[in-house]
Design a protein around this motif. Sequence first.
Motif, PDB file in Angstrom:
ATOM      1  N   ASP A 308       0.925  -1.248  -0.062  1.00 47.59           N
ATOM      2  CA  ASP A 308      -0.040   0.044  -0.239  1.00 47.59           C
ATOM      3  C   ASP A 308       0.920   1.294   0.103  1.00 47.59           C
ATOM      4  OD1 ASP A 308      -2.335  -1.492   0.252  1.00 47.59           O
ATOM      5  OD2 ASP A 308      -2.209  -1.819   2.349  1.00 47.59           O
ATOM      6  N   ASN A 309       1.914   1.020   0.537  1.00 46.12           N
ATOM      7  CA  ASN A 309       2.795   2.315   0.779  1.00 46.12           C
ATOM      8  C   ASN A 309       4.422   1.978   0.353  1.00 46.12           C
ATOM      9  OD1 ASN A 309       4.498   4.454   1.684  1.00 46.12           O
ATOM     10  ND2 ASN A 309       2.764   5.261   3.198  1.00 46.12           N
ATOM     11  N   ILE A 310       4.981   2.130  -0.632  1.00 48.17           N
ATOM     12  CA  ILE A 310       6.173   1.572  -0.905  1.00 48.17           C
ATOM     13  C   ILE A 310       7.346   2.237   0.039  1.00 48.17           C
ATOM     14  CG2 ILE A 310       8.087   1.590  -2.837  1.00 48.17           C
ATOM     15  CD1 ILE A 310       6.125   0.855  -4.756  1.00 48.17           C
ATOM     16  N   PHE A 311       7.259   3.624   0.232  1.00 48.23           N
ATOM     17  CA  PHE A 311       8.016   4.292   0.712  1.00 48.23           C
ATOM     18  C   PHE A 311       8.146   3.779   2.292  1.00 48.23           C
ATOM     19  CE2 PHE A 311       9.056   7.600   4.255  1.00 48.23           C
ATOM     20  CZ  PHE A 311      10.319   7.981   3.863  1.00 48.23           C
ATOM     21  N   LYS A 312       7.236   3.585   3.012  1.00 51.34           N
ATOM     22  CA  LYS A 312       6.979   2.564   4.122  1.00 51.34           C
ATOM     23  C   LYS A 312       7.657   1.564   4.222  1.00 51.34           C
ATOM     24  CE  LYS A 312       3.730   1.916   7.883  1.00 51.34           C
ATOM     25  NZ  LYS A 312       2.308   1.892   8.319  1.00 51.34           N
ATOM     26  N   ALA A 313       7.269   0.357   3.093  1.00 49.49           N
ATOM     27  CA  ALA A 313       7.885  -0.678   3.041  1.00 49.49           C
ATOM     28  C   ALA A 313       9.364  -0.718   3.065  1.00 49.49           C
ATOM     29  CB  ALA A 313       7.487  -1.347   1.829  1.00 49.49           C
ATOM     30  N   LEU A 315      11.195   1.612   4.404  1.00 51.93           N
ATOM     31  CA  LEU A 315      11.583   1.959   5.670  1.00 51.93           C
ATOM     32  C   LEU A 315      11.308   0.836   6.707  1.00 51.93           C
ATOM     33  CD1 LEU A 315      12.781   4.512   7.409  1.00 51.93           C
ATOM     34  CD2 LEU A 315      10.430   5.210   7.777  1.00 51.93           C
ATOM     35  N   GLU A 316      10.365   0.274   6.843  1.00 46.11           N
ATOM     36  CA  GLU A 316      10.043  -0.445   7.794  1.00 46.11           C
ATOM     37  C   GLU A 316      10.024  -1.881   7.669  1.00 46.11           C
ATOM     38  OE1 GLU A 316       6.411   0.725   9.436  1.00 46.11           O
ATOM     39  OE2 GLU A 316       6.908   2.868   9.679  1.00 46.11           O
ATOM     40  N   GLY A 317      10.206  -2.257   6.316  1.00 43.28           N
ATOM     41  CA  GLY A 317      10.043  -3.718   5.801  1.00 43.28           C
ATOM     42  C   GLY A 317       8.708  -4.213   5.444  1.00 43.28           C
ATOM     43  N   HIS A 318       8.552  -5.275   4.761  1.00 38.40           N
ATOM     44  CA  HIS A 318       7.433  -5.662   4.493  1.00 38.40           C
ATOM     45  C   HIS A 318       7.323  -7.384   4.049  1.00 38.40           C
ATOM     46  CE1 HIS A 318       3.878  -6.017   1.574  1.00 38.40           C
ATOM     47  NE2 HIS A 318       3.242  -4.767   2.463  1.00 38.40           N
ATOM     48  N   LEU A 341      13.471  -2.837  -4.033  1.00 36.26           N
ATOM     49  CA  LEU A 341      12.074  -2.642  -4.318  1.00 36.26           C
ATOM     50  C   LEU A 341      11.774  -1.922  -5.676  1.00 36.26           C
ATOM     51  CD1 LEU A 341       9.205  -3.727  -3.292  1.00 36.26           C
ATOM     52  CD2 LEU A 341       9.274  -2.003  -1.964  1.00 36.26           C
ATOM     53  N   PHE A 342      11.146  -2.563  -6.549  1.00 42.19           N
ATOM     54  CA  PHE A 342      10.778  -1.786  -7.716  1.00 42.19           C
ATOM     55  C   PHE A 342       9.576  -0.846  -7.606  1.00 42.19           C
ATOM     56  CE2 PHE A 342      12.783  -5.621 -10.000  1.00 42.19           C
ATOM     57  CZ  PHE A 342      14.187  -4.990  -9.718  1.00 42.19           C
ATOM     58  N   ILE A 346       3.441  -3.920  -6.838  1.00 46.03           N
ATOM     59  CA  ILE A 346       2.243  -3.972  -6.068  1.00 46.03           C
ATOM     60  C   ILE A 346       1.651  -5.020  -4.945  1.00 46.03           C
ATOM     61  CG2 ILE A 346       1.253  -2.537  -7.870  1.00 46.03           C
ATOM     62  CD1 ILE A 346      -0.208  -5.258  -8.757  1.00 46.03           C
ATOM     63  N   GLY A 347       2.975  -5.941  -4.890  1.00 52.68           N
ATOM     64  CA  GLY A 347       2.725  -6.764  -3.944  1.00 52.68           C
ATOM     65  C   GLY A 347       1.923  -8.005  -4.520  1.00 52.68           C
ATOM     66  N   PHE A 348       1.308  -9.140  -3.684  1.00 59.90           N
ATOM     67  CA  PHE A 348       0.296 -10.107  -3.940  1.00 59.90           C
ATOM     68  C   PHE A 348      -0.563 -10.387  -3.249  1.00 59.90           C
ATOM     69  CE2 PHE A 348       4.755 -11.582  -5.187  1.00 59.90           C
ATOM     70  CZ  PHE A 348       4.620 -11.752  -6.336  1.00 59.90           C
ATOM     71  N   LYS A 349      -1.810 -10.851  -3.957  1.00 63.00           N
ATOM     72  CA  LYS A 349      -2.978 -11.084  -3.220  1.00 63.00           C
ATOM     73  C   LYS A 349      -2.826 -12.754  -2.730  1.00 63.00           C
ATOM     74  CE  LYS A 349      -6.579  -7.832  -4.681  1.00 63.00           C
ATOM     75  NZ  LYS A 349      -7.853  -7.645  -5.410  1.00 63.00           N
ATOM     76  N   LYS A 350      -3.806 -13.290  -2.071  1.00 61.25           N
ATOM     77  CA  LYS A 350      -3.461 -14.793  -1.824  1.00 61.25           C
ATOM     78  C   LYS A 350      -3.302 -15.538  -3.041  1.00 61.25           C
ATOM     79  CE  LYS A 350      -6.193 -14.681   2.479  1.00 61.25           C
ATOM     80  NZ  LYS A 350      -7.490 -15.210   3.269  1.00 61.25           N
TER      81      LYS A 350
END
Length: 504
Positions: A308-313, A315-318, A341-342, A346-350
């Motif tokens: 949801d937030n690449i900057f936060k990811a 900084l804080e990991g994901h 992290l490009f 957008i990440g993955f759904k299940k």
Amino acid sequence: MKLVIYQTSDLHGFVYPTNYVTEQSLGILKIGSYILEDEKKYDVSLKIDCGDLVQGSALTHYLSKKDIDSNPIVELLKDINYDAYVLGNHEFNYGLDYLTTAYKSISNKIINANITGLPFESKPYRIFDINGFKIGCIGFTTSFIPNWEQEKNIKDLEFLNPVEMYGKYEKELKEQSDMIIVCYHGGFEKSIDGKNIPTEKLTKENQASELLEKYDSIDIVLSGHQHRSFITKLNGIICAQPMHNGQNFTKIVIDTETKESTYELVDVSKLNNKINSDLEKRFTKINEELQEYLDKEIGHFKNDIILDNIFKARLEGHPFINFLHEVQLEVSNADFSALSLFDTAIGFKKNVSIRDVLINYPYPNTLKVLKVKGSKIKEAIEKAATYFVLENNEIKINEEFLVPKVQNYNYDTFAGLSYEVDLNKEFYDRVISMKKDDENLDLNKDYTIVLNNYRASNTAIYPAYENAEVVKEINMDMSELIIDYFQRHREVDIPDGSCYKFKY
């Protein structure tokens, strides 16, 4: 007589106005449909593509897996009647056989003054005689390619210095031309505000500024590679660079009698034209096949891991970052993993499909395992830690990663160890803790680290890896490694926690 010049660059195989998740204002079909109508307003047109055409999208990935006689993306540009082509660095990612298949039908229109040994015809420049007004277009590709590309993909090729090669051809270009255009898959290494201040390490990856400093015979520079999006005049010379993926393109109108000109970057989001049905039909069947391929389900996560937030990811990991590290560590058996992290992720759904993998990892990166000292691991983490700065107790991105172009891909996270960074400290003295298996990392001990081939080879950004011993090469695209990972682990459970922490 009014001449219009259209330039595209870094289209990266984006044909339809979509990233295969949502509709977007981009792509060759939108641009080509516009050009075929717009050029009717002028006496004559010149269409030039400056490289990175056949790699970079889900479509190009799919085509690279098919046994094709010709590349439909190149054929599409033929339908739009392009006059000249320059090779980009990503043209070599799928190997010389694929490159030859893609470009053999238009090899007589390839302008290439600095790559020797290509397995097909090309010319250093072309002279376009427009009712007596002669335009010389010379083509260059960044000579930095051997620093990134797998050796097997550029076997027997030599990438010469564009600045030196322009000097070789300058005299004959001046004798045969009323106007000289440099068409360059490379960018500007110095500021374009007239001050000519270096904006990056001068590695010879980008040499447009050097070209203009050394030669006064150039009238226009059509550049690419940096994905910067600008058009301006430098000392009277028009300099342009379109955005990547066909988000905009260059349009220059020249009065051949007065040599007066107008210029702009045409924003695809502002085009209201319909897509030309004759152009689109070339891809109808391929697109149907592609959609079926992309929708193939290959595995499952226990939970959604959406970004949801690449900057936060960053900084804080994901969990998404953890997953990519897990893939790299499992396939390599290395002690540590490093990756970026490009921005497109957008990440993955299940439920995970091939489409999901290619959206999140569209590049054909392979992996290398290097042997380095613990001190070099610290040096690399210190470099990555310069990505963040503190301003009025607020964490922001260091401007060096944003200007002259956005370089979020140069920020790496690391796994296989836990580490802590104090953003209150000075650059390169920020790492306050590094532990492996709850023990402090031994700075004098040899460790192995897995990272993509670009990071391992292009050490200008991360000099910690310079001259490191290559322990292993994993010559399978990262996207294929991810797909293979799901074939071995149908149900994947990734922890939420991060192995790194920023103190501020």
